[in-house]
Design a protein around this motif. Structure first.
Motif, PDB file in Angstrom:
ATOM      1  N   VAL A 156       1.069  -1.562   0.176  1.00  0.00           N
ATOM      2  CA  VAL A 156       0.112   0.160   0.349  1.00  0.00           C
ATOM      3  C   VAL A 156       1.128   1.308   0.086  1.00  0.00           C
ATOM      4  CG1 VAL A 156      -1.899   1.343   1.757  1.00  0.00           C
ATOM      5  CG2 VAL A 156      -1.785  -1.446   1.498  1.00  0.00           C
ATOM      6  N   TRP A 157       1.744   1.292   0.691  1.00  0.00           N
ATOM      7  CA  TRP A 157       2.042   2.821   1.344  1.00  0.00           C
ATOM      8  C   TRP A 157       4.079   3.031   0.183  1.00  0.00           C
ATOM      9  CZ3 TRP A 157       7.211   2.666   3.103  1.00  0.00           C
ATOM     10  CH2 TRP A 157       7.985   1.171   3.500  1.00  0.00           C
ATOM     11  N   PRO A 158       3.964   1.564  -0.219  1.00  0.00           N
ATOM     12  CA  PRO A 158       5.686   2.386  -0.941  1.00  0.00           C
ATOM     13  C   PRO A 158       5.823   2.970  -2.057  1.00  0.00           C
ATOM     14  CG  PRO A 158       5.686  -0.070  -0.086  1.00  0.00           C
ATOM     15  CD  PRO A 158       4.129   0.710  -0.015  1.00  0.00           C
ATOM     16  N   VAL A 159       4.500   2.783  -2.555  1.00  0.00           N
ATOM     17  CA  VAL A 159       4.229   3.476  -3.997  1.00  0.00           C
ATOM     18  C   VAL A 159       4.119   4.917  -3.855  1.00  0.00           C
ATOM     19  CG1 VAL A 159       2.260   4.458  -6.015  1.00  0.00           C
ATOM     20  CG2 VAL A 159       2.242   2.237  -4.232  1.00  0.00           C
ATOM     21  N   ALA A 160       3.846   6.006  -2.447  1.00  0.00           N
ATOM     22  CA  ALA A 160       3.447   7.624  -2.420  1.00  0.00           C
ATOM     23  C   ALA A 160       5.358   8.051  -2.881  1.00  0.00           C
ATOM     24  CB  ALA A 160       2.865   8.016  -1.560  1.00  0.00           C
ATOM     25  N   PRO A 161       6.232   7.101  -1.709  1.00  0.00           N
ATOM     26  CA  PRO A 161       7.766   7.857  -1.863  1.00  0.00           C
ATOM     27  C   PRO A 161       7.890   8.188  -2.796  1.00  0.00           C
ATOM     28  CG  PRO A 161       7.394   6.135   0.130  1.00  0.00           C
ATOM     29  CD  PRO A 161       6.116   6.163  -1.169  1.00  0.00           C
ATOM     30  N   LEU A 185      -1.346   1.874   8.108  1.00  0.00           N
ATOM     31  CA  LEU A 185      -2.550   1.505   9.544  1.00  0.00           C
ATOM     32  C   LEU A 185      -3.712   2.000   9.237  1.00  0.00           C
ATOM     33  CD1 LEU A 185      -0.473   2.398  12.566  1.00  0.00           C
ATOM     34  CD2 LEU A 185      -1.173  -0.120  11.673  1.00  0.00           C
ATOM     35  N   VAL A 186      -3.531   3.160   8.357  1.00  0.00           N
ATOM     36  CA  VAL A 186      -5.187   4.040   7.608  1.00  0.00           C
ATOM     37  C   VAL A 186      -6.018   2.977   7.421  1.00  0.00           C
ATOM     38  CG1 VAL A 186      -6.661   6.033   6.498  1.00  0.00           C
ATOM     39  CG2 VAL A 186      -4.597   5.875   8.274  1.00  0.00           C
ATOM     40  N   ALA A 187      -4.759   2.226   6.238  1.00  0.00           N
ATOM     41  CA  ALA A 187      -5.148   1.451   4.849  1.00  0.00           C
ATOM     42  C   ALA A 187      -6.011   0.303   5.074  1.00  0.00           C
ATOM     43  CB  ALA A 187      -4.208   1.438   3.847  1.00  0.00           C
ATOM     44  N   VAL A 188      -5.362  -0.030   6.169  1.00  0.00           N
ATOM     45  CA  VAL A 188      -5.940  -1.017   6.632  1.00  0.00           C
ATOM     46  C   VAL A 188      -7.541  -1.582   7.677  1.00  0.00           C
ATOM     47  CG1 VAL A 188      -5.525  -3.341   8.807  1.00  0.00           C
ATOM     48  CG2 VAL A 188      -3.733  -2.821   6.713  1.00  0.00           C
ATOM     49  N   LEU A 191     -10.030  -1.496   5.370  1.00  0.00           N
ATOM     50  CA  LEU A 191     -10.092  -2.282   4.577  1.00  0.00           C
ATOM     51  C   LEU A 191     -11.439  -3.469   5.568  1.00  0.00           C
ATOM     52  CD1 LEU A 191      -6.936  -3.148   2.571  1.00  0.00           C
ATOM     53  CD2 LEU A 191      -9.034  -2.747   1.588  1.00  0.00           C
ATOM     54  N   LEU A 192     -10.952  -3.019   6.831  1.00  0.00           N
ATOM     55  CA  LEU A 192     -11.357  -4.039   7.784  1.00  0.00           C
ATOM     56  C   LEU A 192     -12.821  -3.167   7.492  1.00  0.00           C
ATOM     57  CD1 LEU A 192      -9.653  -4.324  10.877  1.00  0.00           C
ATOM     58  CD2 LEU A 192     -10.613  -6.138   9.027  1.00  0.00           C
ATOM     59  N   PHE A 193     -13.359  -2.396   7.534  1.00  0.00           N
ATOM     60  CA  PHE A 193     -14.666  -1.588   7.536  1.00  0.00           C
ATOM     61  C   PHE A 193     -15.331  -1.782   6.451  1.00  0.00           C
ATOM     62  CE2 PHE A 193     -17.152   1.504   6.631  1.00  0.00           C
ATOM     63  CZ  PHE A 193     -18.347   2.035   7.974  1.00  0.00           C
ATOM     64  N   ALA A 194     -14.789  -2.044   5.871  1.00  0.00           N
ATOM     65  CA  ALA A 194     -15.505  -1.997   3.858  1.00  0.00           C
ATOM     66  C   ALA A 194     -15.805  -4.120   4.426  1.00  0.00           C
ATOM     67  CB  ALA A 194     -14.456  -2.250   3.150  1.00  0.00           C
TER      68      ALA A 194
END
Length: 367
Positions: A156-161, A185-188, A191-194
């Protein structure tokens, strides 16, 4: 009724089972349906509902004398026939007075106050055949919703840098590292909420239908929709049972329904059938049979439950339960039994479930 053929005679019956078999023969001899027998009895001033006839003939215990009299008279067996049938009934009831069963307890009970025959009971699915939900009525995240099964953080996160310009400074400080940790953590969490939302949606049987705002009950013409679906309540035209099913809303025009407000916060669900005329939705036998069908029939039958409370469920409201008022088996709700996603699944009373699965309805205005 076959011309020249005498009506069946009960005097050869040696047991309640044989007596009931002779009653079934009498109905066959009359050539009348349960609905027609009910109409003939009403014309004579007797009370004999269609569901009462069906329940009486499916049992193995002796009916009450007044019910027996109304049935024999409606069959048209002749003026002397009712007393002949009552006499045989009394004789059979007297033979069973050994203390185990008496006419006041078992053999002379209302045919609609006992349980239905096992053969009929097997045809009625129960809520045990349906998916269960959590005891509090809210979906619980299962193993498939756990953080371990969610996409790993590196995806999820390595793309931004990659698109960020080189840092001219001596290197990222503690604040930057914290922000980088918060991204996965926000992404996880999202996904859990969805995942939990999808599980809740599917457990309610609302597959393939977006949530819609339930329509509260109000007096007037309505389509009664199974909440969250494109299925509405109706009958199969050409049948005489009055059994209510869930059918595609586009075809739910037999019968037409209307809500009629009664005293004490109760409602009557009136029906207008193109073949059988005005009627009411109800539960036969006073609700004493645990899985009694939800059906349409003529209004005013004292043995049926014809008033309901329409109770909102959930915060925000997800739909309304149809609860038989004054049922002999409290805690029952009108329920879609069997395959809740399929057209023509029928409705019956069943225990009100904590998650209200198959028990929530909307009352769309009908123009």
């Amino acid at each position: 009724m076959t011309p020249g053929e005498h009506a069946p005679d009960p005097r050869g019956a040696r047991s309640p089972a044989e007596f009931l078999a002779r009653l079934r023969e009498l109905k066959d001899w009359s050539g009348l349906t349960c609905r027609e027998l009910s109409a003939r009895a009403e014309a004579r001033g007797d009370v004999l509902s269609r569901s009462t006839v069906a329940n009486m003939l499916s049992r193995t215990t002796l009916p009450r004398e007044e019910l027996l009299t109304a049935f024999v008279r409606a069959c048209g067996a002749g003026p002397a026939a009712p007393e002949r049938w009552r006499s045989v009934r009394r004789e059979l009831a007297g033979r069973r007075g050994d203390g185990a069963e008496t006419p006041e307890t078992a053999t002379d009970t209302d045919p609609e106050t006992g349980t239905a025959p096992e053969t009929a009971r097997e045809e009625l699915p129960t809520l045990e055949d349906s998916p269960e939900a959590s005891p509090e009525g809210r979906p619980e995240a299962g193993p498939e919703d756990s953080p371990e099964d969610a996409p790993a953080a590196p995806h999820v996160w390595p793309v931004a840098p990659v698109d960020e310009p080189p840092d001219p400074g001596p290197g990222p400080g503690p604040g930057f590292r914290i922000r980088r940790l918060l991204v996965p953590l926000v992404a996880v969490a999202a996904l859990l909420f969805a995942g939990v939302s999808v599980v809740a949606f599917l457990r309610d049987g609302h597959t393939g239908h977006p949530p819609r705002t339930p329509t509260a009950p109000a007096a007037g013409d309505v389509h009664i929709r199974v909440a969250g679906t494109d299925l509405c309540l109706g009958e199969r035209r050409g049948t005489r049972t009055g059994q209510v099913h869930q059918v595609p809303c586009a075809a739910a025009d037999v019968p037409l329904y209307a809500l009629v407000e009664r005293d004490g916060g109760r409602w009557r669900i009136a029906s207008d059938h193109p073949d059988h005329g005005a009627g009411c939705s109800g539960i036969p036998s006073g609700g004493r049979v645990p899985d009694a069908p939800y059906e349409d029939s003529a209004c005013g039958d004292p043995t049926r439950i014809e008033e309901f409370t329409l109770e909102p469920y959930g915060l925000p409201v997800r739909g309304y339960r149809i609860v038989p008022a004054g049922s002999a088996t409290p805690g029952r709700c009108v329920t879609v039994v069997g395959d809740r996603t399929a057209a023509w699944s029928r409705l019956a009373q069943a225990p009100c479930a904590p998650d209200a699965a198959g028990q929530l309805f909307d009352f769309d205005r009908r123009s």
